[in-house]
Write a protein that holds these residues in place. Structure first.
Motif, PDB file in Angstrom:
ATOM      1  N   PRO A 155      16.684  -7.604 -31.891  1.00 33.43           N
ATOM      2  CA  PRO A 155      16.908  -8.484 -30.743  1.00 33.43           C
ATOM      3  C   PRO A 155      18.295  -9.102 -30.714  1.00 33.43           C
ATOM      4  CG  PRO A 155      15.545  -9.591 -32.375  1.00 33.43           C
ATOM      5  CD  PRO A 155      15.773  -8.178 -32.864  1.00 33.43           C
ATOM      6  N   ALA A 156      18.879  -9.343 -31.872  1.00 41.13           N
ATOM      7  CA  ALA A 156      20.173 -10.041 -31.909  1.00 41.13           C
ATOM      8  C   ALA A 156      21.273  -9.294 -31.147  1.00 41.13           C
ATOM      9  CB  ALA A 156      20.580 -10.311 -33.348  1.00 41.13           C
ATOM     10  N   PRO A 157      21.511  -7.997 -31.419  1.00 40.90           N
ATOM     11  CA  PRO A 157      22.594  -7.307 -30.704  1.00 40.90           C
ATOM     12  C   PRO A 157      22.380  -7.291 -29.190  1.00 40.90           C
ATOM     13  CG  PRO A 157      21.907  -6.028 -32.590  1.00 40.90           C
ATOM     14  CD  PRO A 157      20.925  -7.159 -32.446  1.00 40.90           C
ATOM     15  N   SER A 158      21.139  -7.016 -28.752  1.00 40.95           N
ATOM     16  CA  SER A 158      20.900  -6.936 -27.313  1.00 40.95           C
ATOM     17  C   SER A 158      21.086  -8.304 -26.671  1.00 40.95           C
ATOM     18  CB  SER A 158      19.499  -6.394 -27.024  1.00 40.95           C
ATOM     19  OG  SER A 158      18.536  -7.228 -27.639  1.00 40.95           O
ATOM     20  N   VAL A 159      20.614  -9.360 -27.347  1.00 39.06           N
ATOM     21  CA  VAL A 159      20.790 -10.709 -26.817  1.00 39.06           C
ATOM     22  C   VAL A 159      22.272 -11.053 -26.775  1.00 39.06           C
ATOM     23  CG1 VAL A 159      20.367 -13.149 -27.258  1.00 39.06           C
ATOM     24  CG2 VAL A 159      18.517 -11.497 -27.536  1.00 39.06           C
ATOM     25  N   GLY A 160      23.010 -10.667 -27.815  1.00 34.99           N
ATOM     26  CA  GLY A 160      24.445 -10.926 -27.853  1.00 34.99           C
ATOM     27  C   GLY A 160      25.164 -10.204 -26.723  1.00 34.99           C
ATOM     28  N   LYS A 161      24.801  -8.941 -26.508  1.00 39.02           N
ATOM     29  CA  LYS A 161      25.430  -8.174 -25.433  1.00 39.02           C
ATOM     30  C   LYS A 161      25.118  -8.808 -24.091  1.00 39.02           C
ATOM     31  CE  LYS A 161      25.720  -3.599 -27.503  1.00 39.02           C
ATOM     32  NZ  LYS A 161      25.295  -2.206 -27.392  1.00 39.02           N
ATOM     33  N   PHE A 162      23.859  -9.243 -23.924  1.00 36.91           N
ATOM     34  CA  PHE A 162      23.459  -9.877 -22.665  1.00 36.91           C
ATOM     35  C   PHE A 162      24.269 -11.148 -22.441  1.00 36.91           C
ATOM     36  CE2 PHE A 162      20.676 -12.794 -20.287  1.00 36.91           C
ATOM     37  CZ  PHE A 162      20.555 -12.055 -19.127  1.00 36.91           C
ATOM     38  N   ALA A 163      24.435 -11.927 -23.503  1.00 37.30           N
ATOM     39  CA  ALA A 163      25.200 -13.171 -23.394  1.00 37.30           C
ATOM     40  C   ALA A 163      26.654 -12.878 -23.041  1.00 37.30           C
ATOM     41  CB  ALA A 163      25.123 -13.951 -24.707  1.00 37.30           C
ATOM     42  N   VAL A 164      27.217 -11.831 -23.633  1.00 35.56           N
ATOM     43  CA  VAL A 164      28.605 -11.472 -23.333  1.00 35.56           C
ATOM     44  C   VAL A 164      28.734 -11.074 -21.866  1.00 35.56           C
ATOM     45  CG1 VAL A 164      30.391  -9.734 -23.750  1.00 35.56           C
ATOM     46  CG2 VAL A 164      29.207 -10.825 -25.672  1.00 35.56           C
ATOM     47  N   TRP A 165      27.784 -10.281 -21.357  1.00 32.28           N
ATOM     48  CA  TRP A 165      27.839  -9.877 -19.950  1.00 32.28           C
ATOM     49  C   TRP A 165      27.714 -11.083 -19.028  1.00 32.28           C
ATOM     50  CZ3 TRP A 165      29.995  -5.771 -18.322  1.00 32.28           C
ATOM     51  CH2 TRP A 165      29.959  -4.600 -19.062  1.00 32.28           C
TER      52      TRP A 165
ATOM     53  N   LEU B  84      28.559 -14.194 -19.744  1.00 30.79           N
ATOM     54  CA  LEU B  84      29.809 -14.956 -19.816  1.00 30.79           C
ATOM     55  C   LEU B  84      30.919 -14.271 -19.022  1.00 30.79           C
ATOM     56  CD1 LEU B  84      29.769 -16.101 -23.539  1.00 30.79           C
ATOM     57  CD2 LEU B  84      29.412 -17.497 -21.490  1.00 30.79           C
ATOM     58  N   LEU B  85      30.999 -12.956 -19.129  1.00 29.90           N
ATOM     59  CA  LEU B  85      32.020 -12.233 -18.368  1.00 29.90           C
ATOM     60  C   LEU B  85      31.798 -12.404 -16.868  1.00 29.90           C
ATOM     61  CD1 LEU B  85      32.429  -8.906 -20.372  1.00 29.90           C
ATOM     62  CD2 LEU B  85      34.107 -10.728 -20.082  1.00 29.90           C
ATOM     63  N   PHE B  86      30.533 -12.331 -16.447  1.00 30.53           N
ATOM     64  CA  PHE B  86      30.225 -12.491 -15.031  1.00 30.53           C
ATOM     65  C   PHE B  86      30.604 -13.897 -14.555  1.00 30.53           C
ATOM     66  CE2 PHE B  86      27.324 -13.798 -11.641  1.00 30.53           C
ATOM     67  CZ  PHE B  86      27.578 -12.813 -10.700  1.00 30.53           C
ATOM     68  N   LEU B  87      30.243 -14.900 -15.354  1.00 27.45           N
ATOM     69  CA  LEU B  87      30.572 -16.278 -14.983  1.00 27.45           C
ATOM     70  C   LEU B  87      32.089 -16.473 -14.939  1.00 27.45           C
ATOM     71  CD1 LEU B  87      27.906 -18.299 -16.975  1.00 27.45           C
ATOM     72  CD2 LEU B  87      28.012 -17.898 -14.509  1.00 27.45           C
ATOM     73  N   LEU B  88      32.786 -15.909 -15.919  1.00 29.39           N
ATOM     74  CA  LEU B  88      34.240 -16.031 -15.953  1.00 29.39           C
ATOM     75  C   LEU B  88      34.854 -15.385 -14.712  1.00 29.39           C
ATOM     76  CD1 LEU B  88      36.727 -16.924 -17.544  1.00 29.39           C
ATOM     77  CD2 LEU B  88      36.731 -14.678 -18.630  1.00 29.39           C
TER      78      LEU B  88
END
Length: 45
Positions: free
Chosen positions: A16-26, A28-32
């Motif tokens: 779960p950690a990598p997928s959650v991390g990737k989701f969080a990165v996406w 953040l990128l979208f918000l940015l």
């Protein structure tokens, strides 16, 4: 002749950690990108 061993159930491989991390990165990128677009629109107007 050896008897075949019964198939042992391996532990499910959850990662779960990598997928959650990737989701969080996406997210953040979208918000940015959204913030940059909004600020750019405000600046240009």
């Amino acid at each position: 002749m050896s008897t075949p061993e019964p198939e042992t159930e391996e532990e499910p491989r959850y990662e779960p950690a990598p997928s959650v991390g990737k989701f969080a990165v996406w997210v953040l990128l979208f918000l940015l990108a959204a913030i940059i677009v909004v600020l750019g629109g405000v600046y240009l107007v």
